[in-house]
Design a protein around this motif. Sequence first.
Motif, short mmCIF file in Angstrom:
data_model
loop_
_atom_site.label_atom_id
_atom_site.label_comp_id
_atom_site.label_asym_id
_atom_site.label_seq_id
_atom_site.Cartn_x
_atom_site.Cartn_y
_atom_site.Cartn_z
N THR A 38 0.84 -1.20 0.00
CA THR A 38 0.00 0.00 0.00
C THR A 38 0.87 1.25 0.00
O THR A 38 2.00 1.22 0.50
N GLN A 74 -7.11 1.48 -6.50
CA GLN A 74 -6.92 2.74 -5.79
C GLN A 74 -8.16 3.01 -4.96
O GLN A 74 -9.27 2.97 -5.49
N ASN A 78 -5.22 6.24 -2.21
CA ASN A 78 -4.05 5.38 -2.01
C ASN A 78 -4.13 4.15 -2.90
O ASN A 78 -5.21 3.70 -3.27
N TYR A 79 -2.97 3.62 -3.22
CA TYR A 79 -2.91 2.39 -3.99
C TYR A 79 -2.80 1.19 -3.05
O TYR A 79 -2.14 1.27 -2.00
#
Length: 187
Positions: A38, A74, A78-79
């Motif tokens: 993350t 996503q 955030n990824y």
Amino acid sequence: MVNRPLVISGPSGTGKSTLLKRLLAEYPDKFGFSVSNTTRKPREGEVDGVDYHFTTVDDFKKLIEEKKFIEWAQFSGNYYGTSIKSVNDVAEKNRICILDIDMQGVKSVKDSDLNARYLFLSPPSIETLRQRLEGRGTETPESLEKRIGAAAAEMEYAQTGAHDKIVVNDDLEKAYKEFKEFILDEN
Ligand SMILES: Nc1ncnc2c1ncn2[C@@H]1O[C@H](COP(=O)(O)OP(=O)(O)OP(=O)(O)O)[C@@H](O)[C@H]1O
């Protein structure tokens, strides 16, 4: 090859969590879950490599480009993603990595070089699925319809023979027995 990863999919509300919880309680040392990457900041107490692999946005994008993820998404800026390496790390600890993922995830794993086994957990019918989701009390009318729509697509995909095993979760005891047998039927 030992410890092939195990991919479990099936419509939301079919009983994946119920069966997995039972399996993990019965075999506490046999299975493991991959550690996701993350880009969000660690929360207090979170440990890098344990809770997540905390990754910079640049590094994350690089991993995407290099096709190192089975799936990524996503959420709220955030990824998040599951890397192939994180799945292989579980096997290296002599555990079977369980991936509880949806149809898109299954397709991605199939496109990767992970030599996985695929189990599809099916509800007896869409009507039963609807009753279980209503019974669980977690859904709004909108989220219920969305899940039912996705379920139809998942069931159609399962008809194409994409999985090694289909378990119908009708009677829970019977389903658990079949589920466990396939999973323990070594690799
Ligand atoms: N064989 C069964 N007979 C009747 N009810 C069941 C059976 N298996 C599971 N249930 C019930 O169905 C509901 C949905 O099960 P569960 O939460 O395990 O589904 P899930 O596939 O993990 O869903 P999600 O993907 O949304 O997390 C729960 O309330 C559970 O108690």
